[in-house]
Scaffold this motif. Structure first.
Motif, PDB file in Angstrom:
ATOM      1  N   TYR A 125       0.914  -1.023  -0.043  1.00 28.03           N
ATOM      2  CA  TYR A 125      -0.208  -0.210   0.109  1.00 28.03           C
ATOM      3  C   TYR A 125       0.619   0.964   0.108  1.00 28.03           C
ATOM      4  O   TYR A 125       1.602   1.424   0.928  1.00 28.03           O
ATOM      5  CB  TYR A 125      -0.813   0.347   1.235  1.00 28.03           C
ATOM      6  CG  TYR A 125      -1.644   1.170   1.678  1.00 28.03           C
ATOM      7  CD1 TYR A 125      -2.258   1.394   0.275  1.00 28.03           C
ATOM      8  CD2 TYR A 125      -1.138   2.522   2.160  1.00 28.03           C
ATOM      9  CE1 TYR A 125      -3.344   3.185   0.891  1.00 28.03           C
ATOM     10  CE2 TYR A 125      -1.448   3.535   2.737  1.00 28.03           C
ATOM     11  CZ  TYR A 125      -3.272   4.110   1.433  1.00 28.03           C
ATOM     12  OH  TYR A 125      -3.638   5.350   1.402  1.00 28.03           O
ATOM     13  N   ILE A 126       0.379   1.393  -1.050  1.00 31.34           N
ATOM     14  CA  ILE A 126       1.355   2.993  -0.919  1.00 31.34           C
ATOM     15  C   ILE A 126      -0.009   4.496  -1.099  1.00 31.34           C
ATOM     16  O   ILE A 126      -0.358   4.471  -2.174  1.00 31.34           O
ATOM     17  CB  ILE A 126       2.262   3.130  -1.821  1.00 31.34           C
ATOM     18  CG1 ILE A 126       1.764   3.501  -3.877  1.00 31.34           C
ATOM     19  CG2 ILE A 126       3.514   2.280  -1.774  1.00 31.34           C
ATOM     20  CD1 ILE A 126       2.520   3.802  -4.956  1.00 31.34           C
ATOM     21  N   ASP A 127       0.958   5.753   0.125  1.00 36.95           N
ATOM     22  CA  ASP A 127      -0.362   6.719  -0.427  1.00 36.95           C
ATOM     23  C   ASP A 127       1.846   8.225  -1.318  1.00 36.95           C
ATOM     24  O   ASP A 127       1.726   8.333  -0.266  1.00 36.95           O
ATOM     25  CB  ASP A 127      -0.393   7.727   0.719  1.00 36.95           C
ATOM     26  CG  ASP A 127      -1.177   8.578   0.676  1.00 36.95           C
ATOM     27  OD1 ASP A 127      -1.177   8.744  -0.539  1.00 36.95           O
ATOM     28  OD2 ASP A 127      -0.956   9.081   1.981  1.00 36.95           O
ATOM     29  N   PRO A 128       1.681   7.850  -2.577  1.00 37.44           N
ATOM     30  CA  PRO A 128       3.070   8.491  -3.442  1.00 37.44           C
ATOM     31  C   PRO A 128       2.268  10.158  -3.182  1.00 37.44           C
ATOM     32  O   PRO A 128       1.271  10.794  -2.819  1.00 37.44           O
ATOM     33  CB  PRO A 128       3.261   8.379  -4.601  1.00 37.44           C
ATOM     34  CG  PRO A 128       1.398   7.911  -4.695  1.00 37.44           C
ATOM     35  CD  PRO A 128       1.283   7.231  -3.657  1.00 37.44           C
ATOM     36  N   PRO A 129       2.971  10.708  -3.030  1.00 38.95           N
ATOM     37  CA  PRO A 129       2.949  13.090  -3.194  1.00 38.95           C
ATOM     38  C   PRO A 129       1.967  12.442  -4.977  1.00 38.95           C
ATOM     39  O   PRO A 129       1.076  12.218  -5.869  1.00 38.95           O
ATOM     40  CB  PRO A 129       4.444  13.084  -3.795  1.00 38.95           C
ATOM     41  CG  PRO A 129       5.227  12.238  -3.144  1.00 38.95           C
ATOM     42  CD  PRO A 129       4.506  10.802  -3.718  1.00 38.95           C
ATOM     43  N   TYR A 130       1.107  13.123  -4.604  1.00 42.77           N
ATOM     44  CA  TYR A 130      -0.758  13.756  -5.863  1.00 42.77           C
ATOM     45  C   TYR A 130       0.072  14.051  -6.936  1.00 42.77           C
ATOM     46  O   TYR A 130      -0.523  14.863  -7.456  1.00 42.77           O
ATOM     47  CB  TYR A 130      -1.543  14.122  -4.911  1.00 42.77           C
ATOM     48  CG  TYR A 130      -2.521  12.961  -4.037  1.00 42.77           C
ATOM     49  CD1 TYR A 130      -1.846  11.631  -3.989  1.00 42.77           C
ATOM     50  CD2 TYR A 130      -4.172  13.861  -3.617  1.00 42.77           C
ATOM     51  CE1 TYR A 130      -2.544  10.553  -3.216  1.00 42.77           C
ATOM     52  CE2 TYR A 130      -4.503  11.980  -2.631  1.00 42.77           C
ATOM     53  CZ  TYR A 130      -3.505  11.008  -2.748  1.00 42.77           C
ATOM     54  OH  TYR A 130      -4.027  10.105  -2.354  1.00 42.77           O
ATOM     55  N   ASN A 131       1.298  15.280  -6.592  1.00 49.91           N
ATOM     56  CA  ASN A 131       2.044  16.083  -7.222  1.00 49.91           C
ATOM     57  C   ASN A 131       0.864  17.430  -7.553  1.00 49.91           C
ATOM     58  O   ASN A 131       0.022  17.444  -8.736  1.00 49.91           O
ATOM     59  CB  ASN A 131       1.773  15.196  -8.714  1.00 49.91           C
ATOM     60  CG  ASN A 131       2.328  16.586  -9.908  1.00 49.91           C
ATOM     61  OD1 ASN A 131       3.358  17.407  -9.352  1.00 49.91           O
ATOM     62  ND2 ASN A 131       2.459  16.390 -11.087  1.00 49.91           N
ATOM     63  N   THR A 132       0.466  17.651  -6.694  1.00 51.54           N
ATOM     64  CA  THR A 132      -0.521  18.770  -6.597  1.00 51.54           C
ATOM     65  C   THR A 132       0.041  20.606  -6.068  1.00 51.54           C
ATOM     66  O   THR A 132      -0.609  21.746  -5.923  1.00 51.54           O
ATOM     67  CB  THR A 132      -1.183  19.195  -4.722  1.00 51.54           C
ATOM     68  OG1 THR A 132      -1.009  18.943  -3.825  1.00 51.54           O
ATOM     69  CG2 THR A 132      -2.302  16.887  -5.899  1.00 51.54           C
ATOM     70  N   GLY A 133       1.776  20.363  -5.895  1.00 52.17           N
ATOM     71  CA  GLY A 133       1.489  21.222  -5.667  1.00 52.17           C
ATOM     72  C   GLY A 133       1.998  22.112  -4.178  1.00 52.17           C
ATOM     73  O   GLY A 133       2.138  23.619  -3.294  1.00 52.17           O
ATOM     74  N   ASN A 134       0.688  20.940  -2.858  1.00 47.23           N
ATOM     75  CA  ASN A 134       0.413  22.173  -2.148  1.00 47.23           C
ATOM     76  C   ASN A 134       0.853  21.275  -0.516  1.00 47.23           C
ATOM     77  O   ASN A 134       0.701  22.166   0.253  1.00 47.23           O
ATOM     78  CB  ASN A 134      -1.661  21.891  -1.846  1.00 47.23           C
ATOM     79  CG  ASN A 134      -1.548  22.484  -3.503  1.00 47.23           C
ATOM     80  OD1 ASN A 134      -1.918  23.952  -3.882  1.00 47.23           O
ATOM     81  ND2 ASN A 134      -3.117  21.187  -3.639  1.00 47.23           N
ATOM     82  N   ASP A 135       1.132  20.044  -0.475  1.00 48.02           N
ATOM     83  CA  ASP A 135       2.200  19.824   0.428  1.00 48.02           C
ATOM     84  C   ASP A 135       2.734  20.774   0.805  1.00 48.02           C
ATOM     85  O   ASP A 135       3.897  20.542  -0.100  1.00 48.02           O
ATOM     86  CB  ASP A 135       1.706  18.292  -0.323  1.00 48.02           C
ATOM     87  CG  ASP A 135       1.977  17.279   1.596  1.00 48.02           C
ATOM     88  OD1 ASP A 135       3.174  18.107   2.309  1.00 48.02           O
ATOM     89  OD2 ASP A 135       1.627  16.749   2.093  1.00 48.02           O
ATOM     90  N   PHE A 136       3.341  20.852   2.003  1.00 49.25           N
ATOM     91  CA  PHE A 136       4.739  21.821   2.812  1.00 49.25           C
ATOM     92  C   PHE A 136       5.676  21.234   2.778  1.00 49.25           C
ATOM     93  O   PHE A 136       6.682  21.826   2.804  1.00 49.25           O
ATOM     94  CB  PHE A 136       4.306  22.567   3.028  1.00 49.25           C
ATOM     95  CG  PHE A 136       3.165  22.861   5.007  1.00 49.25           C
ATOM     96  CD1 PHE A 136       4.136  21.526   5.654  1.00 49.25           C
ATOM     97  CD2 PHE A 136       2.258  22.538   4.239  1.00 49.25           C
ATOM     98  CE1 PHE A 136       2.977  21.351   6.770  1.00 49.25           C
ATOM     99  CE2 PHE A 136       1.192  22.262   6.309  1.00 49.25           C
ATOM    100  CZ  PHE A 136       1.725  21.397   7.215  1.00 49.25           C
ATOM    101  N   ILE A 137       5.302  19.761   3.001  1.00 52.03           N
ATOM    102  CA  ILE A 137       6.237  19.075   3.785  1.00 52.03           C
ATOM    103  C   ILE A 137       7.060  18.267   3.061  1.00 52.03           C
ATOM    104  O   ILE A 137       8.239  17.617   2.611  1.00 52.03           O
ATOM    105  CB  ILE A 137       5.896  18.097   4.868  1.00 52.03           C
ATOM    106  CG1 ILE A 137       5.962  19.261   5.942  1.00 52.03           C
ATOM    107  CG2 ILE A 137       7.027  17.113   5.324  1.00 52.03           C
ATOM    108  CD1 ILE A 137       5.759  18.317   7.328  1.00 52.03           C
TER     109      ILE A 137
END
Length: 621
Positions: A125-137
């Motif tokens: 199970y993975i929750d990779p970066p969504y490529n939204t540019g909104n996550d600050f970490i």
């Protein structure tokens, strides 16, 4: 005694082995860069063998392409050259646990895991970066500059001169993300067992691209489902267009014919639908409609109710679902319900005792069953004492969501290995511990996370990796306090990616002087402990790095035992140490090469093993 190889097996060599097995006539030899003959695949011969099934060159075909895809495919084939080093001080129950937390870039780590876990992972199970540019970490925005995209895609030449009339630059927001994801998914596929499965969380930004590369890597025939998870419990009134209330979870099997989801437990609401108004001795039942819309020629006939009313046939536009003969059999067995006064349209009685024990999983997962984002954040704050609000992750998933995935993936008692190589705050590890507690399972987890620094450094909490460690330590402590007698693995072994523990022995002869030649007698880098070297040996030989380790001594030297592997990395060893290792009759034995005073000692050691344990594979570092 031979030296242990430093690099892992080349994935391209493994693919060549498969081709050679399928098409032995395409195997040939060429002279390599080192001047030696080496095996190769004659692609011209393979092309002739496949005939019209080959597509190449400018011929049109269906595929997903982007600037960087060749690099991504190349990265998926590159062998690993680093190692993992144990970190006892940050581990819990280091010597006995089967769980792993690995700190390092997941691409490097996935390469290292190819040998020990090839075909062994039941669930990823993975929750990779969504490529939204909104996550600050997280580095969650993989968009390129416009100039970088146009150059990489061949739409501009030197000096920025356009090579196409109408350059398209919208894809720049996807290319880097695809290049990041592709090799990781390709390596992950190798790790899945034949009955294994991968679940991937994603949102609208990259769902289309993720499904395309997933189909390319796992095969269209192995796509299982696209699940919708209702992630919020209330609409966002601040939304400009629509309130985005859901995310997706894509599911691919390693082999869809070998994997099926386990049924979910029936809910109390489902069981409440079964009653027993006529005191049937077979127990509670539920009335099911006897008509259906699908054409069934044997399902058109009149029925007379016990009250004497004649029903000419099924409702207009439908058919009885059972034939007249079957209807009479069910009625004689008391399996037809006519209503309390015997005048209703008949219904078939479905007894609770005869239905399947579980329910078929659906592709819509509401928040009241698997949690929402606020549940996820509350759980994180409960187990991680953040000192600064800026460090609290916003993209975490609820534990209930991952527990649902664990329930579907496999049987609790099969000892399944669960891998999460974007482990973040440790939600998957947390879910494994809770689900094992709930169903008595013995699942193991492997979490991989790069040490991404937090916006504001805190004592004992400097990175996302440390968030996960802190969380799972506290979850385990709570379970241990509430269930002191539970036979659960509540520990984890922390490993950290590093360069190889062996210095590169491939030194050009014209650069090697007498002092350098003497230094080559001991290739082990300074500062490496026996456990460091043992773990490197385990990885190179494809042995499980979570194998319990015990320590023994012989002639004052430390002997490390990990399953069927026995090692002694003392600076000097005596014949008594060699014999003590041989008498354990291990499958593998490893020594420090420089520990032998000379070739005579090496020969004597080989003779001891030939006499005492001839089946042991003996190597030196």
């Amino acid at each position: 005694m031979d030296s242990l190889r430093r690099d892992s097996v080349d994935p391209a060599a493994r693919d060549a082995d498969r081709l050679a097995e399928l098409f032995p006539m395409v195997v040939t030899e060429v002279i390599g860069a080192d001047g030696r003959a080496t095996r190769a695949i004659d692609f011209d011969q393979l092309r002739r063998r496949l005939g019209d099934y080959v597509v190449e060159g400018e011929r049109e075909r269906y595929r997903l392409d982007w600037p960087g895809k060749r690099r991504a495919q190349r990265e998926a084939r590159e062998p690993a050259s680093g190692t993992l080093r144990p970190v006892r001080s940050e581990s819990v129950n280091f010597d006995t646990t089967g769980n792993l937390f690995i700190e390092g870039d997941n691409l490097d780590v996935l390469r290292l895991l190819q040998e020990p876990y090839l075909g062994r992972i039941k669930l990823i199970y993975i929750d990779p970066p969504y490529n939204t540019g909104n996550d600050f970490i997280y580095d969650d925005d993989f968009s390129q500059t416009r100039a970088g995209y146009l150059t990489g895609s061949g739409q501009v030449g030197a000096g920025g001169v356009p090579l196409v009339a109408n350059p398209e630059w919208g894809g720049r927001f996807h290319s880097n993300w695809l290049t990041m994801m592709y090799p990781r998914l390709a390596l992950a596929r190798n790790l899945l067992a034949d009955d294994g499965v991968i679940f991937i969380s994603i949102d609208d930004h990259e769902i289309d691209n993720l499904k395309k590369i997933g189909t390319e890597i796992f095969g269209e025939q192995n796509f299982v489902a696209q699940i919708i998870w209702q992630k919020v419990y209330a609409p966002k009134n601040s939304a400009r267009w629509f309130s985005e209330d859901h995310d997706y979870i894509l599911v691919f099997a390693r082999n869809r014919e070998r994997w099926q989801p386990r049924p979910l437990a029936r809910t109390e609401a489902m069981e409440a639908r079964y009653r027993n108004p006529d005191d049937d001795p077979r127990g509670p039942w539920k009335a099911e409609n006897m008509s259906a819309r699908n054409r069934y020629d044997a399902g058109v006939y009149p029925i007379t109710t016990p009250s004497g009313r004649v029903i000419d046939g099924p409702p207009r536009g439908s058919y009885w679902r059972i034939s007249r003969q079957r209807f009479d059999e069910l009625d004689a067995d008391g399996r037809i319900w006519w209503g309390a006064d015997g005048d209703n349209v008949p219904a078939v009685k479905r007894f609770l005792s005869e239905v399947a024990a579980g329910r078929t999983p659906q592709t819509l997962w509401p928040y009241d069953e698997v949690g929402h984002t606020q549940d996820a954040k509350r759980a994180l704050l409960r187990y991680v004492p953040f000192g600064n609000t800026a460090n609290v992750l916003n993209s975490v998933k609820p534990v209930e969501l991952v527990r649902r995935i664990l329930q579907l993936a496999g049987d609790p008692g099969d000892g399944d290995i669960v891998l999460d190589f974007f482990s973040g705050s440790g939600t998957t590890a947390h879910a494994v511990l809770e689900q094992n507690l709930a169903d008595g399972g013995n699942r193991r987890f492997i979490g991989v996370q790069i040490p991404e620094p937090l916006p504001v450094a805190e004592a004992g909490l400097a990175s996302i990796f440390e968030i996960g460690l802190t969380r799972v330590r506290n979850v385990a402590a709570e379970i241990r306090a509430r269930h002191p007698g539970a036979a659960l693995d509540l520990g984890f072994r922390v490993l950290r990616w590093d360069t190889s523990g062996l210095a590169d022995a491939r030194v050009p002869p014209d650069t090697l002087d007498q002092a350098g030649l003497a230094a080559q007698t001991d290739r082990i880098r300074p500062g490496r402990t026996g456990e460091d070297l043992l773990l490197q040996v385990q990885l190179d030989w494809g042995l499980d790095p979570a194998t319990p380790i015990t320590v023994a001594t012989a002639d004052g030297r430390e002997i490390l035992v990990a399953g069927e592997l026995v090692a002694c990395f003392a600076a000097t060893i005596s014949p008594g140490v060699v014999r003590a290792v041989a008498e354990r009759r291990p499958r593998w034995a490893v020594f420090r090469d420089s520990a032998f005073a000379g070739d005579a000692d090496r020969i004597n050691a080989g003779q001891v093993f030939a006499e005492v344990s001839p089946a042991t594979d003996v190597k030196v570092l």
